[in-house]
Design an enzyme around this catalytic site. Structure first.
Site, mmCIF file in Angstrom:
data_model
loop_
_atom_site.group_PDB
_atom_site.id
_atom_site.type_symbol
_atom_site.label_atom_id
_atom_site.label_comp_id
_atom_site.label_asym_id
_atom_site.label_seq_id
_atom_site.Cartn_x
_atom_site.Cartn_y
_atom_site.Cartn_z
ATOM 1 C CG ASP A 58 -0.355 0.054 2.518
ATOM 2 O OD1 ASP A 58 0.887 -0.064 2.608
ATOM 3 O OD2 ASP A 58 -1.096 0.208 3.521
ATOM 4 C CB SER A 59 4.588 1.674 -0.139
ATOM 5 O OG SER A 59 4.757 0.527 -0.956
ATOM 6 C CG ASP A 97 0.373 -4.034 2.161
ATOM 7 O OD1 ASP A 97 0.102 -4.723 3.157
ATOM 8 O OD2 ASP A 97 1.151 -3.055 2.189
ATOM 9 C CE LYS A 127 3.128 -5.717 3.889
ATOM 10 N NZ LYS A 127 2.569 -4.720 4.832
ATOM 11 C CD GLU A 129 0.558 -1.542 8.089
ATOM 12 O OE1 GLU A 129 0.218 -0.796 9.040
ATOM 13 O OE2 GLU A 129 0.980 -1.111 7.003
ATOM 14 C CD GLU A 196 8.051 -0.358 7.523
ATOM 15 O OE1 GLU A 196 7.138 -1.098 7.123
ATOM 16 O OE2 GLU A 196 8.219 0.815 7.129
HETATM 17 O O1 KIV Z 1 3.547 -1.106 1.657
HETATM 18 C C1 KIV Z 1 4.696 -1.559 1.585
HETATM 19 O O2 KIV Z 1 5.419 -1.383 0.598
HETATM 20 C C2 KIV Z 1 5.190 -2.317 2.728
HETATM 21 C C3 KIV Z 1 6.648 -2.629 2.780
HETATM 22 C C4 KIV Z 1 7.378 -1.410 3.159
HETATM 23 C C5 KIV Z 1 6.949 -3.761 3.668
HETATM 24 O O3 KIV Z 1 4.438 -2.638 3.594
#
Ligand code: KIV
Length: 297
Positions: A58-59, A97, A127, A129, A196
């Protein structure tokens, strides 16, 4: 204009990477390589370079969509980009994510949204969090047959709760909580956990204690694998670069130079040149002109 250099990647046919491969690599002490991608060409290049896993993080909210943080990213944003990545990658394990508010409200929403990543967007895993507060959701998603990667330490979706993008686990109590959370996520069924921005020796200890692989970002070399945001590694995201990033290229500069070259050549009328242009035989042109003249009012 000079030709663009190409690097040939020694490509041997690779087998599809699975969550099982992750575990085997940990057992064999082989580092696991992970990078992010949000589009087809990046996924293609990563896959051909031999990356183990691609995280559609989600970056993307920050490095592609220009938001200040990851909170505005929606399920629809994520699915759109996951679909593009899945069209480019053949062998890498693909991890989608889960965005903010797609898994925090209820366990059933978490399962439904996790399922969309596999059913609609070609991902192999998701993924999410958080630690102890996410166990029920992790268990339910895994029970639905969907592999889950955990994410501990600096969890960007909690940026406001954490008081900014800052390293975590830097006192004894916080370190203890993180190590407990890592064990709880493993017990809940996660196949791997991102660690992280936390002290290197804490991440090493977690990695040694768990039987599932840890993937570090800003967590030192003791993790079982490493991940970076691809735009940071390529020098494509200019707003800021976290201290733990190593830049392997300066693509932003390459882009700016290329754009300036194009603008200049169009202004000078040196682009397009003859080799970029198509022509028709003279006889056809003459016939056309004559015909055109005959048809004029
Ligand atoms: O969103 C993302 O790119 C991430 C990585 C930094 C692990 O969660």
């Amino acid at each position: 204009m000079s030709t663009i250099p190409t690097v040939s990647i020694a490509s041997q046919p690779k087998k599809k990477v699975t969550t099982r491969t992750f575990l085997q690599k940990k057992t064999r002490h082989e580092p696991i390589t992970v990078l992010t991608a949000y589009d087809y060409p990046t996924a293609l290049a990563l896959d051909r370079a031999g990356i183990d896993a691609i995280l559609v993080g989600d970056s993307l909210g920050m490095v592609v969509l220009g938001y200040q943080n990851t909170l505005p990213v929606t399920m629809e944003d994520m699915l759109h980009h996951c679909k593009a990545v899945s069209r480019g990658a053949e062998t890498a394990l693909l991890i989608g994510d889960m965005p903010f508010m797609s898994y925090q409200v209820s366990v059933s929403e978490a399962v439904r949204n996790a399922g969309r990543f596999l059913q609609e967007a070609g991902m192999d895993a998701v993924k999410l969090e958080g630690g102890r507060e996410r166990l029920e959701s992790v268990q339910a998603i895994v029970a639905a047959g969907i592999p889950v990667m955990g994410h501990l330490g600096l969890t960007p979706q909690s940026v406001h709760l954490l008081g900014g993008f800052r390293p975590q686990g830097r006192n004894a109590a916080a370190a203890r909580r993180l190590i407990e959370d890592a064990h709880l996520l493993e017990d809940a069924g996660c196949f791997s956990i991102v660690l992280e921005s936390m002290p290197s020796r804490l991440a090493t200890m977690i990695s040694e204690q768990l039987s599932i692989p840890t993937i570090g970002i800003g967590a030192g070399p003791g993790c079982d694998g490493q991940v970076l945001v691809t735009h940071d590694l390529l020098g494509l995201f200019q707003r800021f670069t976290p201290g733990f990033v190593k830049q392997y290229a300066n693509i932003y500069q390459v882009m700016e130079t290329a754009f300036a070259g194009y603008i200049e050549e169009v202004k000078q009328r040196s682009f397009p040149a003859a080799e970029h242009t198509t022509e028709m035989p003279d006889a056809e042109w003459e016939a056309f002109i004559q015909d055109n003249g005959n048809h004029k009012g």
